[in-house]
Scaffold this active site. Structure first.
Site, PDB file in Angstrom:
ATOM      1  N   ASN A 232      -5.298   6.386  -1.102  1.00  0.00           N
ATOM      2  CA  ASN A 232      -4.656   6.734   0.172  1.00  0.00           C
ATOM      3  C   ASN A 232      -4.022   8.117   0.106  1.00  0.00           C
ATOM      4  OD1 ASN A 232      -5.474   4.418   1.351  1.00  0.00           O
ATOM      5  ND2 ASN A 232      -3.534   3.335   1.117  1.00  0.00           N
TER       6      ASN A 232
ATOM      7  N   HIS B  46      -3.577  -3.372  -5.883  1.00  0.00           N
ATOM      8  CA  HIS B  46      -3.793  -2.896  -4.518  1.00  0.00           C
ATOM      9  C   HIS B  46      -5.276  -2.959  -4.143  1.00  0.00           C
ATOM     10  CE1 HIS B  46      -3.866   0.612  -1.503  1.00  0.00           C
ATOM     11  NE2 HIS B  46      -3.440  -0.462  -0.884  1.00  0.00           N
TER      12      HIS B  46
ATOM     13  N   GLU C 133      -6.761  -0.750  -7.139  1.00  0.00           N
ATOM     14  CA  GLU C 133      -5.831   0.056  -7.937  1.00  0.00           C
ATOM     15  C   GLU C 133      -4.847  -0.875  -8.647  1.00  0.00           C
ATOM     16  OE1 GLU C 133      -5.698   4.125  -5.208  1.00  0.00           O
ATOM     17  OE2 GLU C 133      -4.364   2.473  -4.713  1.00  0.00           O
TER      18      GLU C 133
ATOM     19  N   SER D  95       0.815  -1.212   0.000  1.00  0.00           N
ATOM     20  CA  SER D  95       0.000   0.000   0.000  1.00  0.00           C
ATOM     21  C   SER D  95       0.847   1.260   0.000  1.00  0.00           C
ATOM     22  CB  SER D  95      -0.945  -0.002   1.202  1.00  0.00           C
ATOM     23  OG  SER D  95      -0.240  -0.284   2.377  1.00  0.00           O
TER      24      SER D  95
HETATM   25  P1  NAI Z   1      -0.687  -9.007   7.932  1.00  0.00           P
HETATM   26  O1  NAI Z   1       0.392  -8.767   8.900  1.00  0.00           O
HETATM   27  O2  NAI Z   1      -2.071  -9.186   8.415  1.00  0.00           O
HETATM   28  O3  NAI Z   1      -0.313 -10.295   7.057  1.00  0.00           O
HETATM   29  C1  NAI Z   1       0.952 -10.507   6.518  1.00  0.00           C
HETATM   30  C2  NAI Z   1       1.179 -11.999   6.472  1.00  0.00           C
HETATM   31  O4  NAI Z   1       2.326 -12.255   5.696  1.00  0.00           O
HETATM   32  C3  NAI Z   1       1.402 -12.629   7.836  1.00  0.00           C
HETATM   33  O5  NAI Z   1       0.484 -13.687   8.034  1.00  0.00           O
HETATM   34  C4  NAI Z   1       2.834 -13.140   7.774  1.00  0.00           C
HETATM   35  O6  NAI Z   1       3.000 -14.345   8.485  1.00  0.00           O
HETATM   36  C5  NAI Z   1       3.010 -13.343   6.289  1.00  0.00           C
HETATM   37  N1  NAI Z   1       4.401 -13.316   5.842  1.00  0.00           N
HETATM   38  C6  NAI Z   1       5.362 -12.439   6.164  1.00  0.00           C
HETATM   39  N2  NAI Z   1       6.499 -12.744   5.478  1.00  0.00           N
HETATM   40  C7  NAI Z   1       6.239 -13.828   4.732  1.00  0.00           C
HETATM   41  C8  NAI Z   1       6.977 -14.598   3.801  1.00  0.00           C
HETATM   42  N3  NAI Z   1       8.228 -14.299   3.499  1.00  0.00           N
HETATM   43  N4  NAI Z   1       6.380 -15.648   3.203  1.00  0.00           N
HETATM   44  C9  NAI Z   1       5.103 -15.961   3.470  1.00  0.00           C
HETATM   45  N5  NAI Z   1       4.333 -15.252   4.326  1.00  0.00           N
HETATM   46  C10 NAI Z   1       4.900 -14.200   4.946  1.00  0.00           C
HETATM   47  O7  NAI Z   1      -0.577  -7.815   6.893  1.00  0.00           O
HETATM   48  P2  NAI Z   1      -1.720  -7.242   5.938  1.00  0.00           P
HETATM   49  O8  NAI Z   1      -2.437  -6.155   6.648  1.00  0.00           O
HETATM   50  O9  NAI Z   1      -2.481  -8.345   5.358  1.00  0.00           O
HETATM   51  O10 NAI Z   1      -0.850  -6.534   4.809  1.00  0.00           O
HETATM   52  C11 NAI Z   1      -0.223  -7.267   3.802  1.00  0.00           C
HETATM   53  C12 NAI Z   1       0.145  -6.348   2.666  1.00  0.00           C
HETATM   54  O11 NAI Z   1      -1.035  -5.736   2.169  1.00  0.00           O
HETATM   55  C13 NAI Z   1       1.074  -5.216   3.072  1.00  0.00           C
HETATM   56  O12 NAI Z   1       1.947  -4.961   2.008  1.00  0.00           O
HETATM   57  C14 NAI Z   1       0.130  -4.033   3.293  1.00  0.00           C
HETATM   58  O13 NAI Z   1       0.742  -2.796   3.070  1.00  0.00           O
HETATM   59  C15 NAI Z   1      -0.906  -4.313   2.211  1.00  0.00           C
HETATM   60  N6  NAI Z   1      -2.223  -3.724   2.454  1.00  0.00           N
HETATM   61  C16 NAI Z   1      -2.783  -3.752   3.704  1.00  0.00           C
HETATM   62  C17 NAI Z   1      -4.050  -3.215   3.901  1.00  0.00           C
HETATM   63  C18 NAI Z   1      -4.702  -3.273   5.240  1.00  0.00           C
HETATM   64  O14 NAI Z   1      -5.709  -2.566   5.460  1.00  0.00           O
HETATM   65  N7  NAI Z   1      -4.215  -4.076   6.165  1.00  0.00           N
HETATM   66  C19 NAI Z   1      -4.807  -2.593   2.784  1.00  0.00           C
HETATM   67  C20 NAI Z   1      -4.157  -2.701   1.511  1.00  0.00           C
HETATM   68  C21 NAI Z   1      -2.893  -3.216   1.375  1.00  0.00           C
END
Ligand code: NAI
Length: 669
Positions: free
Chosen positions: A486, A436, A448, A415
């Site tokens: 955003n 996104h 996006e 994001s």
């Molecule tokens: P989260 O922390 O809930 O989930 C991330 C997951 O990735 C975790 O379960 C973790 O164990 C896993 N992970 C980390 N490194 C890993 C690897 N090398 N291999 C496999 N799994 C791995 O994070 P979230 O909120 O889901 O965000 C994920 C992405 O989405 C980020 O880039 C964030 O910026 C983006 N994003 C988040 C939004 C939100 O509202 N939370 C909205 C839009 C985009």
């Protein structure tokens, strides 16, 4: 060369006349001016040479009729012309009703708006038995009401409460539910539709009307009581000055009930009055913007397999949505424990969206966990949704490039990190695209599609098509901090926090935004997004966040997820004080002009190609007041010079955040 007829007339051995609607070269039928004119001519003849029965059917697999042709709406812009067109539509429906033989409509799918009005003008309706929600009056979503007499007929057929609910909500119902309401007379298998229709014509069963106890609701004092009750409920949700149609529909019924002589005519007049409001014009624009985004993808997108890496908040929800939409999907994470909560959410999603047990089972089978990444080599698309850390994302894509097939689309859901920064370590940086999604994935329609400096056009096109394939609205944009949504939200939320620091109560600030027409106030929004994430987003722009944001984050008061932010949250609802000062005009201007100014900067920085895309992004990504037609459409209606003047005066009072974007000047010609 003569145009093909849109309506084909055939008479069968039973002397039953079949009128088949088939718009050439289109996958759907809409009631264009030409279609209505042709139908009128046919009906004139049928009124004189009456057959044994008339059956209306569609040659389209998509359904019966989708409603009026909205693209023709733009060309009519004065009351007399639109009134003439509406009355002429009503007269066609009256002719169907006046035919001295049984009339049947065969509903084989979507039956909406004018299509439903036509069906209700018939004596009987036979439909395919289905859970698909494809019957309704969506006119309210365009700020309108059913103008071809369907308003009166639906109330007569199913009673005021159910009919008004359908018209006021614009929601679609299934044929099963329509049957329960009495809107459909008979349900059957697709290949039995015609036979049932013929039986009905030959046997002439009693025509359904609403029950006696529903009929009396059309008379006072019941009518007045129901009117007041529904009116109060409507005014709790919307402002009549912003969305006049709901109260218009209700008042029409209060003043004229279903008295045929006046109610039809008055509904036509009301339709025209609504049609000429800026709200209706803008809601039609919103509808067209959504169609524009839907149309960006290629119809031939054929992603069969999707692999999602990171099964947390976003990854698991992206994966379950993809599986819901028919794609074989795998989720990978470091450990099954990280994916488990997402799988529970997936089951809930499938149960909510798919009523049928076998469909739910199929969707569950399409979603598998793959901790070892075995599906990477065969995936058509890989979406990365791991933690927001440049180094970790870089090392992942470096590896993925080696493991996956050459044709696999490689996408990141980041994001805030620039696509080119992640791609900088890749052998083929042109392969990486941003896809996104917004949180919650199942509710927010916008996605996006972000082009990095080196992303190839083919990859962008394929990503756009994938987004369309899964039923989301793709918004193509260039890589820059915060992308579009955003970026535009950040100064608006930041300004709300500055207002808080200036002494305004959170309730007052949120009320100012909601009075303007925003779905949620910016303070509640910050609490819901999470104050840690809000802080991160603001910092991405190099803006100094107000101290209060850091203080709350350090204290662990992160908003809804910790139960406390600016508000206290109980059962995920903010506890708001009922007593707070009314918002001033200045307060509302500070919030809205922050958002308008950033929308313009985003356009003039070339992040998207045109004003339509900015308006679409802000409406579908933030819920920005749809009745305005989007921030730049709203600014245009005020006048760009007035916007600059206002920003100059806000800058004098509240600082350089309001310095007018250079883009405003470029649009004044
Ligand atoms: P989260 O922390 O809930 O989930 C991330 C997951 O990735 C975790 O379960 C973790 O164990 C896993 N992970 C980390 N490194 C890993 C690897 N090398 N291999 C496999 N799994 C791995 O994070 P979230 O909120 O889901 O965000 C994920 C992405 O989405 C980020 O880039 C964030 O910026 C983006 N994003 C988040 C939004 C939100 O509202 N939370 C909205 C839009 C985009």
């Amino acid at each position: 060369m003569k145009d093909e007829n849109l309506w084909k007339l055939e008479v069968d051995n039973n002397q039953i006349c079949w009128l088949t609607f088939d718009t050439p070269k289109k996958s759907v039928n809409v009631l264009s001016e030409r279609a209505l004119h042709e139908l009128d001519t046919l009906l004139e003849d049928l009124l004189i040479n009456t057959p044994k029965g008339v059956i209306f059917q569609s040659a389209k697999k998509t359904g019966f009729i989708l409603g009026a042709d909205i693209n023709e709406f733009k060309s009519i812009d004065n009351f007399d012309d639109i009134y003439e067109a509406t009355i002429s539509g009503q007269s066609i429906m009256n002719k169907i009703e006046a035919l001295k033989c049984p009339t049947v409509a065969l509903l084989n799918g979507f039956t909406l708006g004018g299509g439903l009005e036509l069906a209700i003008a018939c004596d009987y309706r036979v439909s395919i038995d289905s859970h698909n929600k494809c019957i309704g009056f969506p006119e309210i979503k365009l700020g309108l009401l059913p103008g071809f007499g369907g308003y009166v007929r639906s109330i007569k057929k199913i009673g005021a409460i159910s009919a008004l609910e359908l018209m006021l909500s614009g929601r679609f119902i299934s044929s099963k539910d329509a049957f329960k309401l009495g809107l459909v007379d008979s349900l059957t298998e697709p290949n039995n539709l015609k036979k049932i229709a013929v039986d009905i014509v030959l046997l002439k069963p009693k025509i359904n009307t609403s029950k006696w106890y529903l009929k009396i609701l059309n008379y006072n004092p019941f009518r007045m009581l129901i009117y007041l009750n529904i009116k109060n409920r409507i005014l709790k949700k919307i402002k009549a000055s912003q969305y006049p149609a709901p109260l218009s529909i209700l008042k029409l019924w209060k003043n004229h009930g279903v008295i045929k002589k006046t109610a039809h005519k008055e509904s036509a007049k009301e339709f025209c009055r609504l049609y000429l409001t800026s709200t209706s014009r803008n809601l039609i624009r919103v509808f067209q913007l959504s169609n524009k985004l839907k149309g960006l993808g290629s119809k031939e997108s054929s992603i069969n397999t999707c692999h999602v890496i990171g099964g947390g908040t976003m990854g698991a929800d992206i994966a379950s949505w993809s599986a819901l939409k028919g794609i074989q999907t795998s989720i990978q994470d470091r450990d099954i424990k990280f994916i488990q909560p997402g799988l529970i959410r997936a089951d809930k999603l499938f149960e909510k969206k798919l009523k049928n047990k076998s469909d739910i089972k199929k969707a569950q089978n399409r979603l598998i966990t793959d901790l070892e990444g075995e599906k990477i080599s065969s995936a058509d698309i890989i979406i990365e949704a791991i933690s927001e850390d440049l180094k970790i994302k870089q090392s992942l894509f470096k590896k993925l490039e080696e493991q996956c097939s050459e044709s696999t689309i490689l996408a990141t859901n980041t994001s805030s990190i620039k696509i080119e920064d992640i791609a900088s370590v890749m052998k083929n940086p042109e392969r990486l695209v941003g896809i996104h999604f917004f949180n919650p994935v199942h509710r927010l329609p916008l996605v996006e599609v972000v082009k990095g400096e080196k992303t190839s056009d083919e990859v962008v096109k394929a990503a756009i098509s994938f987004v369309s394939q899964i039923g989301k609205l793709p918004l193509p944009c260039n890589s820059s901090p915060g992308f579009v949504v955003n970026r535009i939200l950040a100064p608006y939320m930041n300004q709300a926090l500055i207002c808080y620091m200036d002494g305004h109560m959170p309730e007052t600030i949120d009320k100012a935004a909601k009075d303007f027409g925003m779905p949620t106030g910016p303070i509640e929004l910050a609490d819901r997004v999470g104050l840690d994430i809000a802080l991160h987003v603001v910092e991405v722009f190099g803006v100094k966040p107000p101290d209060i944001l850091k203080t709350k984050v350090i204290a662990g008061d992160l908003g809804a997820k910790t139960g406390k932010g600016f508000y206290k949250f109980i059962n995920n609802r903010p506890k708001k004080s009922k007593q707070f000062p009314k918002p001033s005009k200045d307060l509302s201007d500070r919030l809205i002009y922050s958002l308008l100014n950033e929308s313009m900067s985003c356009l003039s920085d070339g992040i998207v190609d045109d004003t339509d895309l900015i308006d679409a992004a802000v409406i579908f990504g933030t819920g920005f007041a749809p009745f305005t037609g989007g921030p730049l459409n709203y600014a245009k209606s005020i006048g760009f010079e007035s916007i600059i003047n206002k920003l100059n005066s806000l800058e004098k009072s509240f600082g350089s955040n309001f310095h007018p974007s250079e883009g405003w000047g470029k649009l004044i010609t």
